[in-house]
Design a protein around this motif. Structure first.
Motif, PDB file in Angstrom:
ATOM      1  N   LEU C  29      41.656 -83.754 -78.789  1.00 17.10           N
ATOM      2  CA  LEU C  29      42.534 -84.208 -77.709  1.00 17.10           C
ATOM      3  C   LEU C  29      42.406 -83.288 -76.494  1.00 17.10           C
ATOM      4  CD1 LEU C  29      45.769 -85.209 -79.669  1.00 17.10           C
ATOM      5  CD2 LEU C  29      43.906 -86.685 -78.916  1.00 17.10           C
ATOM      6  N   GLY C  30      42.333 -81.973 -76.754  1.00 13.03           N
ATOM      7  CA  GLY C  30      42.208 -81.012 -75.661  1.00 13.03           C
ATOM      8  C   GLY C  30      40.936 -81.237 -74.872  1.00 13.03           C
ATOM      9  N   ALA C  31      39.807 -81.403 -75.585  1.00 18.58           N
ATOM     10  CA  ALA C  31      38.528 -81.613 -74.907  1.00 18.58           C
ATOM     11  C   ALA C  31      38.558 -82.912 -74.112  1.00 18.58           C
ATOM     12  CB  ALA C  31      37.389 -81.631 -75.927  1.00 18.58           C
ATOM     13  N   SER C  58      40.596 -92.973 -79.516  1.00 20.21           N
ATOM     14  CA  SER C  58      39.243 -92.593 -79.945  1.00 20.21           C
ATOM     15  C   SER C  58      39.324 -91.531 -81.031  1.00 20.21           C
ATOM     16  CB  SER C  58      38.416 -92.116 -78.757  1.00 20.21           C
ATOM     17  OG  SER C  58      39.045 -91.028 -78.108  1.00 20.21           O
ATOM     18  N   CYS C  59      40.340 -90.653 -80.957  1.00 20.47           N
ATOM     19  CA  CYS C  59      40.507 -89.624 -81.992  1.00 20.47           C
ATOM     20  C   CYS C  59      40.764 -90.286 -83.349  1.00 20.47           C
ATOM     21  CB  CYS C  59      41.665 -88.702 -81.620  1.00 20.47           C
ATOM     22  SG  CYS C  59      41.941 -87.384 -82.795  1.00 20.47           S
ATOM     23  N   ALA C  60      41.633 -91.302 -83.367  1.00 22.50           N
ATOM     24  CA  ALA C  60      41.934 -91.986 -84.628  1.00 22.50           C
ATOM     25  C   ALA C  60      40.684 -92.647 -85.199  1.00 22.50           C
ATOM     26  CB  ALA C  60      43.038 -93.023 -84.420  1.00 22.50           C
ATOM     27  N   ILE C  61      39.876 -93.243 -84.322  1.00 18.68           N
ATOM     28  CA  ILE C  61      38.642 -93.900 -84.780  1.00 18.68           C
ATOM     29  C   ILE C  61      37.684 -92.860 -85.378  1.00 18.68           C
ATOM     30  CG2 ILE C  61      36.537 -95.014 -83.954  1.00 18.68           C
ATOM     31  CD1 ILE C  61      38.452 -97.080 -83.885  1.00 18.68           C
ATOM     32  N   VAL C  62      37.555 -91.726 -84.709  1.00 16.98           N
ATOM     33  CA  VAL C  62      36.648 -90.680 -85.212  1.00 16.98           C
ATOM     34  C   VAL C  62      37.141 -90.188 -86.578  1.00 16.98           C
ATOM     35  CG1 VAL C  62      35.792 -88.351 -84.805  1.00 16.98           C
ATOM     36  CG2 VAL C  62      35.872 -89.971 -82.927  1.00 16.98           C
ATOM     37  N   LEU C  63      38.460 -89.972 -86.693  1.00 15.44           N
ATOM     38  CA  LEU C  63      39.010 -89.507 -87.972  1.00 15.44           C
ATOM     39  C   LEU C  63      38.761 -90.543 -89.071  1.00 15.44           C
ATOM     40  CD1 LEU C  63      42.412 -87.944 -86.854  1.00 15.44           C
ATOM     41  CD2 LEU C  63      40.361 -86.742 -87.587  1.00 15.44           C
ATOM     42  N   LEU C  64      38.888 -91.831 -88.712  1.00 16.54           N
ATOM     43  CA  LEU C  64      38.659 -92.876 -89.709  1.00 16.54           C
ATOM     44  C   LEU C  64      37.203 -92.845 -90.176  1.00 16.54           C
ATOM     45  CD1 LEU C  64      39.901 -95.253 -91.227  1.00 16.54           C
ATOM     46  CD2 LEU C  64      39.069 -96.745 -89.428  1.00 16.54           C
ATOM     47  N   ALA C  98      46.933 -92.827 -84.839  1.00 15.59           N
ATOM     48  CA  ALA C  98      46.796 -94.227 -84.416  1.00 15.59           C
ATOM     49  C   ALA C  98      48.145 -94.779 -83.963  1.00 15.59           C
ATOM     50  CB  ALA C  98      46.237 -95.067 -85.564  1.00 15.59           C
ATOM     51  N   LEU C  99      49.208 -94.379 -84.653  1.00 13.85           N
ATOM     52  CA  LEU C  99      50.554 -94.838 -84.292  1.00 13.85           C
ATOM     53  C   LEU C  99      50.937 -94.311 -82.906  1.00 13.85           C
ATOM     54  CD1 LEU C  99      53.163 -96.308 -85.236  1.00 13.85           C
ATOM     55  CD2 LEU C  99      53.959 -94.112 -86.083  1.00 13.85           C
ATOM     56  N   ALA C 100      50.573 -93.051 -82.639  1.00 17.27           N
ATOM     57  CA  ALA C 100      50.866 -92.484 -81.327  1.00 17.27           C
ATOM     58  C   ALA C 100      50.110 -93.264 -80.245  1.00 17.27           C
ATOM     59  CB  ALA C 100      50.478 -91.004 -81.287  1.00 17.27           C
ATOM     60  N   HIS C 101      48.848 -93.583 -80.525  1.00 22.45           N
ATOM     61  CA  HIS C 101      48.036 -94.383 -79.591  1.00 22.45           C
ATOM     62  C   HIS C 101      48.731 -95.724 -79.327  1.00 22.45           C
ATOM     63  CE1 HIS C 101      44.640 -96.843 -78.151  1.00 22.45           C
ATOM     64  NE2 HIS C 101      44.899 -97.678 -79.144  1.00 22.45           N
ATOM     65  N   ALA C 102      49.161 -96.393 -80.410  1.00 23.66           N
ATOM     66  CA  ALA C 102      49.776 -97.718 -80.271  1.00 23.66           C
ATOM     67  C   ALA C 102      51.097 -97.617 -79.509  1.00 23.66           C
ATOM     68  CB  ALA C 102      49.995 -98.336 -81.651  1.00 23.66           C
TER      69      ALA C 102
END
Lengths: 273, 72, 354
Positions: C29-31, C58-64, C98-102
């Motif tokens: 997230l920082g980057a 995008s972070c959630a997708i990468v983690l998935l 993902a919830l935060a994104h949504a």
């Protein structure tokens, strides 16, 4: 405990990991290598993804300090304010100076959030008013977001120098390609305020009364805006909503309202490209 | 999707979740012992962790609770 | 293994694991935010909320992607098993991201309007018949619901009380969620962006995930074919090999004629057989080890006694056992599983040693 002597091959077998027991040394070494590598990959993906974003375009929402504008209020098709171009123009950045010879400037008037229009507007139609709010601007096109206060748009008792009323000049039937956006987000409230991800927001904005605008490109790839109204000159018909935010081709009657390009559009003359 | 269908879906969903949340609190403090005695002395944090799942899967748990309760 | 429940069975390993995940998310997230702010500033600045939505999504997708790669990686190289061990925490954290994104996306794009944000979400776009205009938000919403179900049922309580097979099926929905998310991104962000880096990253992710799954599947398939399935005695008994071909405290996995895998362990001079499927999450017991006299599953360390497939007290888990015998210096296992927890007579391995 074992009845069998340990076999030499048993010494070279992979370390066995159990979560609740201490991690075997070779495995710990592997993890101390694997985890930083994974973290570096995360950073690289983050930077690559962030860099791949597109420029949302130059647009400014001057939401720090509200300003007052004096002009003539126009109620239809959308709430607008007609102002002499010299009026309070000192704050305008050079990059946004309009290339226009028009003798007056038309501001679209919207409310906070995804709304436009307030009570008692029709009574003010054609009358001098004072409006206070924040400006949004892009490509020299400006809009005023009124303060939530009821007095943010009020009839002006003292006389002002009346700007010349814009003349409507019909320019014939045209077919254009572009995207229908809500003017508020596109002029700087949201960046980017266009495209697929913004489609739902633009629909909600236009549904809430924010004037819809067709953004097209001229032969030099410069953006050209058309304020969209229905064929009778009122607000755009709700039948056009499903096409908001999509690449579309539209056919309608093009008029000039002062410096504004206005397109009279019926939903059946919109098609997705 | 028309507005009326959307409203109906949202209302149904809200009612389902509301019923689920009420059930979940009853379940983690009572029903849970009927279907899983291992939960008897479990701490509060464990019960809290179950609430989101119980609020959504409550028909499954309710059925199990009822069936287990009928057994002698 | 279940005796009394707690919210999380914390261990040093889990703390380190979760700390690494938190650091990873902070770095991502920082980057993302830093680069976005540095490159698009002033008049050309991207809205803060949009940056946040993109960073979280995008972070959630990468983690998935990481979650989906851990399983096959652990099968290809057992050194990845420690990352598999606490995968559930990673899953729950991914759901939260993902919830935060949504939440930010729904609030920003669907809030502040004339409609309730959820109604706007359902009604603002209904072009289901057009790929160009498809309401990609619905795909993300469905994937989020699946991820919620998985996160909410990640505690072992659910594994036990929904039954292992239902739980496993529920959690296999992650692949469906992955498909939905590919649609969500392709028909949403990628369509809006029209760039080439996004699709390239997404496509490489898909290739890595599917490539690892295929490689791991091939490895398992080869192992099954390689495992002695020489059938003797009218299909009843399966040949395992000479006793000393089974490493001490380890197992050799054979395939019964019907395809189920049997783990044959040699420990403390005797040979016994159990199913290869752990009662916990179906982990490959045959890749486990005998520790303190108990067969220990490589995935989460669940233990069973070799002679009866029962977990040592106070635990109560049971797995199926199989009869073993030694005929002519060869270990043979009966292909018929005995009910979980049935005591068997271990075959004495010493006869096979010379």
């Amino acid at each position: 405990m074992s009845a069998l002597p340990p076999r030499p091959s048993a010494l070279s077998e992979p370390p066995f990991y159990v979560g609740y027991l201490p991690v075997p040394k070779p495995l710990a070494a592997f993890l101390w290598l694997a985890v930083p590598i994974a973290l570096s990959i995360l950073a690289i993906v983050a930077i690559a993804t962030a860099r791949s974003q597109r420029d949302p375009g130059g647009a400014v929402w001057n939401d720090a300090k509200a300003r007052e504008f004096h002009g003539i209020f126009i109620a239809r098709p959308y709430p607008m304010l007609l102002v002499r171009p010299t009026e309070g123009d000192t704050s305008k950045p050079d990059s946004l100076k309009r290339d226009t010879t028009s003798s007056s400037e038309l501001f679209l008037l919207v409310e906070m959030g995804k709304h436009a229009g307030r009570d008692g507007l029709s009574a003010m139609d054609g009358k001098p008013v004072v409006a206070s709010g924040w400006t949004l601007e892009r490509d020299g096109r400006r809009m005023i977001e009124l303060e939530p206060d009821a007095k943010a748009l009020a009839l002006q008792e003292t006389s002002i120098s009346v700007p010349p009323t814009p003349v409507i000049v019909p320019r014939g039937r045209v077919t254009l390609q572009g995207e229908i956006v809500d003017s508020k987000c596109y002029l700087g409230a949201m960046k980017p305020g266009e495209g697929k991800t913004h489609k739902a927001c633009a629909t909600l904005c236009i549904r809430g009364g924010i004037p819809p605008v067709l953004v097209t490109r001229d032969e030099n790839e410069a953006r050209v805006y058309y304020l969209l109204v229905d064929p009778s000159g009122g607000p755009l018909d709700s039948g056009a909503w499903p096409f908001i935010g999509d690449p579309v081709e539209v056919t309608g009657d093009f008029e000039l309202l002062g410096e504004f390009r206005v397109l009279k559009l019926s939903p059946r003359d919109i098609s997705r490209r | 999707m028309s507005d009326s269908i959307a409203s109906a879906i949202l209302l149904t969903l809200a009612a389902y979740i509301a019923a689920g949340v009420c059930f979940a609190f009853g379940f983690v403090f009572r029903g849970i012992y009927t279907i899983d005695p291992a939960a008897l002395h479990a701490p509060l944090t464990f019960r809290a962790v179950l609430i989101p799942g119980a609020a959504v899967l409550w028909p499954v748990l309710l059925r199990r609770w009822m069936l287990a309760g009928k057994k002698p | 293994m279940s005796t009394g429940y707690v919210a999380v069975q914390w261990s040093r390993h889990k703390r380190l694991y979760d700390a690494s995940v938190a650091i990873g998310i902070a770095i991502y997230l920082g980057a993302f935010v830093g680069v976005s702010k540095a490159f698009w500033a002033g008049e050309h600045g991207i809205s803060d909320e949009v940056i946040l939505i993109r960073a979280l999504g995008s972070c959630a997708i990468v983690l998935l992607h990481i979650i989906l790669c851990i399983g096959p990686l652990a099968r290809l190289d057992p050194r990845f098993i420690p990352i598999l061990y606490n995968r559930r925490h990673l899953g729950v954290i991914t759901f939260l991201v993902a919830l935060a994104h949504a939440t930010v996306a729904v609030g920003y794009y669907h809030g502040f309007g004339v409609l309730n944000p959820f109604r706007s979400l359902l009604t603002s776009n209904t072009n289901f018949s057009s790929l160009r205009a498809f309401p990609f938000e619905i795909l993300g919403l469905l994937a989020l619901l699946i991820m919620f179900l998985m996160a909410a049922t990640s505690h072992d309580f659910w594994l036990k009380n929904l039954s292992a097979s239902t739980w496993k099926r529920l959690h296999m929905l992650v692949y469906f969620a992955y498909g939905l998310l590919i649609g969500h991104v392709a028909l949403g962000a990628l369509q809006a962006d029209r760039g080439s880096i996004g699709p390239a990253l997404m496509f490489s992710g898909l290739c890595i995930v599917s490539g690892l799954h295929i490689a791991a599947g091939l490895k398992e398939y080869r192992k099954d074919r390689g495992a002695g399935t020489l059938v003797v005695d009218a299909g009843e008994w399966v040949d395992v090999g000479a006793p000393d071909e089974i490493p001490t405290d380890r197992a050799r996995t054979v395939c019964a004629p019907k395809g189920e895998r049997i783990a044959v362990f040699r420990s403390a001079g005797s040979i016994s057989a159990v199913t290869n499927i752990c009662a916990h999450q179906g982990g490959p017991i045959g890749e486990g080890k005998v520790i303190d006299g108990c067969i220990t599953c490589p995935w989460h360390g669940w233990q069973y006694r070799p002679q009866d497939g029962c977990s040592p007290p106070p635990f109560k888990e049971k797995i199926a056992t199989y009869q073993v015998r030694i005929v002519g210096g060869r270990v043979q296992v009966n292909a018929r599983p005995l009910p979980p927890g049935t005591p068997t007579t271990p075959a004495l391995a010493s006869g096979g040693l010379s």
